[in-house]
Design a protein around this motif. Structure first.
Motif, short mmCIF file in Angstrom:
data_model
loop_
_atom_site.label_atom_id
_atom_site.label_comp_id
_atom_site.label_asym_id
_atom_site.label_seq_id
_atom_site.Cartn_x
_atom_site.Cartn_y
_atom_site.Cartn_z
N GLY A 181 -29.73 -12.74 -31.78
CA GLY A 181 -30.55 -13.13 -32.92
C GLY A 181 -29.71 -13.42 -34.15
O GLY A 181 -29.89 -14.43 -34.83
N LEU A 182 -28.71 -12.54 -34.42
CA LEU A 182 -27.86 -12.73 -35.59
C LEU A 182 -26.95 -13.96 -35.42
O LEU A 182 -26.73 -14.71 -36.37
CB LEU A 182 -27.02 -11.48 -35.84
CG LEU A 182 -27.83 -10.25 -36.27
CD1 LEU A 182 -26.93 -9.03 -36.37
CD2 LEU A 182 -28.51 -10.50 -37.61
N MET A 184 -27.68 -16.63 -33.77
CA MET A 184 -28.50 -17.83 -33.97
C MET A 184 -28.71 -18.08 -35.46
O MET A 184 -28.66 -19.23 -35.91
CB MET A 184 -29.84 -17.67 -33.28
CG MET A 184 -29.69 -17.88 -31.80
SD MET A 184 -31.26 -17.99 -31.00
CE MET A 184 -30.71 -18.48 -29.37
N ALA A 185 -28.92 -17.00 -36.23
CA ALA A 185 -29.06 -17.15 -37.66
C ALA A 185 -27.79 -17.73 -38.26
O ALA A 185 -27.83 -18.60 -39.14
CB ALA A 185 -29.37 -15.80 -38.30
N ASN A 188 -27.59 -21.41 -37.60
CA ASN A 188 -28.50 -22.12 -38.50
C ASN A 188 -27.90 -22.27 -39.89
O ASN A 188 -28.03 -23.31 -40.53
CB ASN A 188 -29.83 -21.36 -38.63
CG ASN A 188 -30.68 -21.52 -37.40
OD1 ASN A 188 -30.45 -22.42 -36.60
ND2 ASN A 188 -31.64 -20.64 -37.22
N MET A 189 -27.22 -21.22 -40.36
CA MET A 189 -26.60 -21.28 -41.68
C MET A 189 -25.50 -22.34 -41.71
O MET A 189 -25.40 -23.12 -42.66
CB MET A 189 -25.99 -19.92 -42.03
CG MET A 189 -26.86 -19.10 -42.97
SD MET A 189 -26.21 -17.46 -43.12
CE MET A 189 -24.88 -17.72 -44.27
N PRO B 165 -32.33 -18.52 -42.61
CA PRO B 165 -31.64 -18.80 -41.35
C PRO B 165 -32.22 -18.03 -40.16
O PRO B 165 -32.07 -18.46 -39.02
CB PRO B 165 -30.20 -18.36 -41.62
CG PRO B 165 -30.08 -18.24 -43.08
CD PRO B 165 -31.43 -17.92 -43.60
N GLY B 170 -34.40 -16.62 -34.28
CA GLY B 170 -33.51 -15.54 -34.70
C GLY B 170 -34.23 -14.22 -34.87
O GLY B 170 -33.89 -13.21 -34.25
N PHE B 173 -35.63 -12.63 -31.71
CA PHE B 173 -34.69 -11.87 -30.89
C PHE B 173 -34.45 -10.48 -31.45
O PHE B 173 -34.30 -9.51 -30.71
CB PHE B 173 -33.36 -12.61 -30.76
CG PHE B 173 -33.33 -13.52 -29.58
CD1 PHE B 173 -33.34 -13.01 -28.31
CD2 PHE B 173 -33.34 -14.89 -29.74
CE1 PHE B 173 -33.35 -13.84 -27.21
CE2 PHE B 173 -33.35 -15.74 -28.66
CZ PHE B 173 -33.35 -15.21 -27.39
#
Lengths: 199, 190
Positions: A181-182, A184-185, A188-189, B165, B170, B173
């Motif tokens: 999850g992190l 993917m963030a 995105n950034m 983001p 994200g 998950f």
């Protein structure tokens, strides 16, 4: 041709962009080596099945194409499964169930349907290599982070001194979900920043 | 192992989605509202129970006696794909209401790795026929439970102020990670 190759590495990365084929990404990435080998096994299946499906695209009737694709993919998966069982028995027992499950990995069927069924053999194979390597680096990165934080080593080499405190949770299922999850963030950034500088 | 232990183990302790990482794609894709989560979960459970019976018969009456276990992956995936097709046709004919409710989810089930995964696992554990069917039921209900929990949380999250983001997959998950942590509490139950 070059475009076909790089697309899978970043712009259409199967894990971070398309979010497909996520089960092995989470399940086998306890260590970097596991991630790398799972990625390479999938890449091999992807290249072979994309090339063969592209070769057969005019012979397969449109109505039964999905079952036909699945048979082609399952055949290559069985080959990889048996070869790994014979020559890399340790790795085979670690990856276990997830080797036969390459059959239902959406990346392989997805590329067969979306790309190989419409393009030449060479381009399909190159697309397979790009997508496969894109999948492989994602798995290896996730595996490396989890191995480093969870057991203090990288590719099996201990990096932290004996007795150092590690985050055991990273080796367990919750660690896989949260790390992905992190990551993917973060992707995105990076993309958002790239767009900003471009415009 | 008693039948109840198998059921409970597949449902909670070794939950297919949150502990074994099987069926993540539909888990992320179809968990946006509770109604479709229940539809998808029940359709999957149904196919799992039918596939449990079919794959058990194939493994122990065809593949093993003929010395063909290496064809397991190939034959199982074909059987599952045709089962899904059959269930789809059967529902279409007998219960159009249910078919409309489940319709769009049925084709997706073929590529749900939880089904092929549990079929292979059942063989590895050399379960008996009835044990395999119960194992399939538990796995399917476990999948439904995880999907429903996730959908409920995601419905609430629509009103939350999430950092940009993290929006979309994200945060999903990270929520799944916390759910998985909670399911870790069931360890040692069986």
């Amino acid at each position: 041709m070059w475009k076909d190759f790089v697309r899978g590495l970043w712009a259409d990365n199967p894990t971070f962009r398309l979010n497909i084929g996520l089960c092995p990404v989470l399940a086998v990435t306890v260590s970097a080596l596991n991630g790398l080998s799972m990625g390479l096994a999938t890449t091999l299946v992807l290249i072979c099945s994309s090339a063969l499906i592209s070769l057969l695209k005019n012979l397969i009737p449109a109505k039964v194409r999905i079952p036909a694709f699945i048979i082609v993919i399952a055949t290559f998966v069985t080959i990889v499964d048996l070869v790994m069982h014979a020559y890399l028995p340790d790795l085979h027992s670690v990856l276990g169930l997830f080797i036969p499950l390459i059959v239902v990995n959406c990346i392989v069927l997805g590329r067969a349907e979306a790309f190989a069924a419409k393009h030449s053999v060479l381009r399909s194979a190159v697309d397979g290599i790009g997508m496969g390597l894109g999948f492989t680096w994602a798995l290896t990165l996730l595996g490396a982070i989890r191995e480093l934080l969870g057991s203090g080593s990288l590719f099996g080499m201990a990096l932290l001194p004996e007795g150092a405190t590690t985050l055991g949770i990273m080796s367990l299922p919750p660690g896989a979900f949260i790390t992905l999850g992190l990551l993917m963030a973060m992707m995105n950034m990076i993309t958002a920043r790239q767009k900003k500088t471009a415009s | 192992m008693s039948l109840f232990t198998i059921l409970l183990s597949a449902l909670l302790v070794n939950n297919f989605v949150l502990v074994r990482f099987l069926g993540i794609c539909p888990f992320m894709g179809v968990s946006k509202d509770v109604d479709s989560a229940i539809g998808m979960g029940l359709a999957t459970t149904f196919v799992m129970v039918v596939a449990a019976a079919a794959t058990w018969l194939i493994q122990w009456f065809i593949l093993e006696p003929l010395g063909l276990p290496f064809l397991q992956t190939l034959s199982f995936i074909l059987v599952i794909a045709s089962m899904v097709q059959l269930v789809e046709m059967f529902l279409h004919k007998t219960s159009p209401g249910l078919y409309r409710a489940m319709g769009i989810f049925l084709p997706l089930i073929t590529t749900n790795c939880a089904i092929l995964g549990f079929a292979i696992m059942g063989v590895q554990n050399s379960y008996s026929f009835i044990e395999t069917v119960i194992f399939g039921l538990g796995a399917g209900l476990g999948f439904t439970l995880a999907l429903m929990l996730m959908a409920g949380i995601r419905e609430e999250m629509q009103f939350a102020d999430i950092p940009k983001p993290l929006r979309g997959v994200g945060i999903a998950f990270i929520v799944a990670g916390l759910l998985s942590l909670a399911f870790g509490g069931f360890a040692g139950l069986v």
